[in-house]
Motif scaffolding. Structure first.
Motif, PDB file in Angstrom:
ATOM      1  N   ASP A  83       0.817  -1.221   0.000  1.00 59.66           N
ATOM      2  CA  ASP A  83       0.000   0.000   0.000  1.00 59.66           C
ATOM      3  C   ASP A  83       0.848   1.266   0.000  1.00 59.66           C
ATOM      4  N   LEU A  86       1.001   6.881   0.933  1.00 58.17           N
ATOM      5  CA  LEU A  86       1.178   7.884  -0.110  1.00 58.17           C
ATOM      6  C   LEU A  86       1.123   9.321   0.416  1.00 58.17           C
ATOM      7  N   ARG A  95       4.375  -2.507  -7.458  1.00 60.42           N
ATOM      8  CA  ARG A  95       4.988  -2.791  -8.766  1.00 60.42           C
ATOM      9  C   ARG A  95       5.969  -3.958  -8.655  1.00 60.42           C
TER      10      ARG A  95
ATOM     11  N   GLN B  21      11.936   0.232 -11.852  1.00 58.74           N
ATOM     12  CA  GLN B  21      11.252  -1.052 -12.047  1.00 58.74           C
ATOM     13  C   GLN B  21      10.145  -0.766 -13.029  1.00 58.74           C
ATOM     14  N   MET B  23       7.571  -0.799 -16.233  1.00 56.08           N
ATOM     15  CA  MET B  23       6.742  -1.672 -17.053  1.00 56.08           C
ATOM     16  C   MET B  23       7.230  -1.580 -18.503  1.00 56.08           C
ATOM     17  N   HIS B  31      -1.168   2.235 -12.609  1.00 53.50           N
ATOM     18  CA  HIS B  31      -1.363   3.062 -11.411  1.00 53.50           C
ATOM     19  C   HIS B  31      -0.054   3.294 -10.668  1.00 53.50           C
ATOM     20  N   HIS B  32       1.042   2.812 -11.204  1.00 48.61           N
ATOM     21  CA  HIS B  32       2.321   3.007 -10.527  1.00 48.61           C
ATOM     22  C   HIS B  32       2.849   4.407 -10.812  1.00 48.61           C
ATOM     23  N   MET B  33       3.113   5.127  -9.755  1.00 43.44           N
ATOM     24  CA  MET B  33       3.556   6.517  -9.881  1.00 43.44           C
ATOM     25  C   MET B  33       5.072   6.585  -9.716  1.00 43.44           C
ATOM     26  N   GLU B  34       5.630   7.719 -10.147  1.00 44.47           N
ATOM     27  CA  GLU B  34       7.054   7.957  -9.906  1.00 44.47           C
ATOM     28  C   GLU B  34       7.253   8.126  -8.397  1.00 44.47           C
ATOM     29  N   GLU B  35       8.354   7.608  -7.889  1.00 42.60           N
ATOM     30  CA  GLU B  35       8.605   7.748  -6.452  1.00 42.60           C
ATOM     31  C   GLU B  35       8.771   9.220  -6.083  1.00 42.60           C
ATOM     32  N   GLY B  70       3.514  11.076  -3.288  1.00 45.40           N
ATOM     33  CA  GLY B  70       3.192   9.666  -3.486  1.00 45.40           C
ATOM     34  C   GLY B  70       2.020   9.424  -4.427  1.00 45.40           C
ATOM     35  N   TRP B  71       1.137  10.409  -4.582  1.00 48.22           N
ATOM     36  CA  TRP B  71      -0.064  10.186  -5.399  1.00 48.22           C
ATOM     37  C   TRP B  71      -0.142  11.118  -6.604  1.00 48.22           C
ATOM     38  N   ARG B 100      -3.310   9.709  -8.479  1.00 46.15           N
ATOM     39  CA  ARG B 100      -3.851   8.436  -8.010  1.00 46.15           C
ATOM     40  C   ARG B 100      -5.040   8.740  -7.098  1.00 46.15           C
ATOM     41  N   MET B 103      -5.745   5.857  -2.069  1.00 41.29           N
ATOM     42  CA  MET B 103      -4.437   5.911  -1.418  1.00 41.29           C
ATOM     43  C   MET B 103      -3.886   4.540  -1.060  1.00 41.29           C
ATOM     44  N   LYS B 104      -4.720   3.511  -1.136  1.00 41.90           N
ATOM     45  CA  LYS B 104      -4.233   2.156  -0.861  1.00 41.90           C
ATOM     46  C   LYS B 104      -4.444   1.281  -2.094  1.00 41.90           C
ATOM     47  N   GLU B 105      -3.800   0.119  -2.068  1.00 42.56           N
ATOM     48  CA  GLU B 105      -3.902  -0.803  -3.193  1.00 42.56           C
ATOM     49  C   GLU B 105      -5.253  -1.515  -3.156  1.00 42.56           C
ATOM     50  N   ASN B 162      -2.672  -5.489 -10.173  1.00 41.51           N
ATOM     51  CA  ASN B 162      -1.577  -6.462 -10.121  1.00 41.51           C
ATOM     52  C   ASN B 162      -2.102  -7.746  -9.505  1.00 41.51           C
ATOM     53  N   TRP B 166       1.339 -10.528 -12.479  1.00 45.30           N
ATOM     54  CA  TRP B 166       0.866  -9.886 -13.716  1.00 45.30           C
ATOM     55  C   TRP B 166       0.402  -8.474 -13.422  1.00 45.30           C
TER      56      TRP B 166
END
Lengths: 114, 280
Positions: A83, A86, A95, B21, B23, B31-35, B70-71, B100, B103-105, B162, B166
């Motif tokens: 999670d 964020l 990821r 990392q 894709m 939905h993966h953002m830049e750190e 983060g978002w 995003r 805020m959670k997966e 994810n 995958w």
């Protein structure tokens, strides 16, 4: 069947075969624990050390040697990596495949001994 | 130019570790953002094989992606192209922001994408295909197309998940030319997976964990009051990414046109380097 249909079917097959060729996720067996920790250490250096410090003693982000981290159940720690936090700047590491998140947790928990 | 920039990025990569990392996708967003605080610098050339008598071209975009937090991720693109027997052209810029929403997966993770672009008709990046874009758009010589200004606003709904290693992602695209043309729609969808899910204990460059394979499909969906597939173009693109431990990522993806309106092929390369915590 025209060229494009054949191409689509072939590509789909190749992608699926690549996916099926890898073993399903599983937690590491005890005999593999040291290599899991080493793998986790490698992942930590790649993804985490820039914030948490090379030795995980804290830098821009908190130390991971603290009791609050070390006493956290492994599954909870994996979920936290998934999670992130964020709003506070901790990115989501979803990821990374779940296997690698477990390796990271194995490494983080191994820090208790040091 | 591509070789020079690749060498520069590899040298930068040798300077230190970073957390790339990536894709393998070029078109589809996840939905993966830049750190937060990290800057990714990427160069993405496209080699176009059009049809109908249009000339081959090489286009490229320089991409600067920054993790605001983060978002929220912001990105700036600078585009250029070179068509056979024409001079090289700067074709404009794009500025995009991705937010995003959760805020959670979750099982499906939504991201809102907003972009403003100021490009010319000679732009050949094909960052998305919308409306009734077809191979015929490339028949106009670049020296003439460069005089056509395209100031456009684009929105995307990004959905991504994810599961068991995958990643599956889908994007719905709406693009509006501010000069008054109707809203155009498009889509992109993709899936990918690393060749190995667990990391090996030792540092390595060529081990399977550093490679991801994927497949993308993208195309147009017509325009406002004319949402349909007839007259639109579509592409399918296998993709591979190679994430080096030093933060450099190489990507390759040949796109093949799947219907009579599509170009024959668009071969995309990508090289990127992530600089961690640049402004923190």
């Amino acid at each position: 069947m025209n060229f494009h249909k054949r191409l689509l079917i072939t590509l789909t097959f190749v992608i699926c075969a690549a996916g099926c060729a890898v073993a399903p996720p599983s937690q590491p067996a005890p005999r593999e624990a040291s290599s899991e920790i080493r793998a986790g250490g490698k992942l930590f250096a790649q993804h985490c050390a820039s914030c948490h410090g090379v030795n995980a003693t804290g830098s821009r982000a908190p130390s991971l040697h603290t009791p609050s981290v070390q006493s956290m159940p492994d599954a909870t720690l994996v979920q936290f990596l998934t999670d992130g936090d964020l709003p506070k700047g901790m990115p989501s590491w979803s990821r990374l495949p779940e296997e690698r998140r477990w390796q990271l947790v194995r490494y983080i928990k191994s820090l208790k001994a040091t | 130019m591509f070789v020079r920039c690749s060498i520069l990025l590899v040298l930068l990569g040798a300077a230190g570790l970073a957390s790339a990392q990536e894709m393998p996708y070029f078109i589809t967003y996840t939905h993966h953002m830049e750190e937060p605080g990290s800057l990714e610098v990427a160069l993405n050339p496209v080699f176009g094989v059009p049809k109908g008598g249009a000339r081959h071209f090489t286009a490229s975009s320089l991409e600067l992606e920054y993790g605001v937090n983060g978002w929220w991720t912001s990105e700036l693109y600078l585009d250029g192209q070179k068509t056979a027997r024409d001079s090289a052209l700067y074709t404009g810029w794009r500025f995009e922001n991705r937010f995003r929403l959760l805020m959670k997966e979750h099982a499906v993770n939504p991201v809102l994408y907003v972009e403003y672009e100021d490009i010319t008709g000679a732009d050949r990046i094909f960052k998305e295909v919308v409306g009734f874009d077809t191979f015929e758009d490339l028949l106009e010589p670049a020296d003439e197309a460069r005089h056509e200004k395209k100031r456009e606003v684009e929105a995307k709904l990004i959905l991504s998940t994810n599961r068991k290693g995958w990643n599956v992602a889908g994007n719905l695209i709406a693009e509006k030319n501010l000069s008054g043309e109707p809203v155009e729609f498009g889509y992109a969808a993709a899936l990918s997976r690393p060749l190995a899910l667990a990391a090996s204990p030792d540092s390595c460059s060529l081990c399977p964990e550093n490679f991801s394979l994927g497949l993308e499909m993208y195309g147009g969906l017509g325009e406002w009051r004319e949402v349909r597939l007839a007259g639109t173009s579509h592409y399918i693109a296998p993709a591979i990414a190679w994430n080096l431990p030093n933060g450099v990522t190489f990507k390759l993806s040949p796109s093949f046109g799947v219907n009579s309106n599509s170009n024959r092929a668009l071969v995309r390369f990508g090289v990127s380097y992530e600089i961690p915590l640049l402004f923190r």
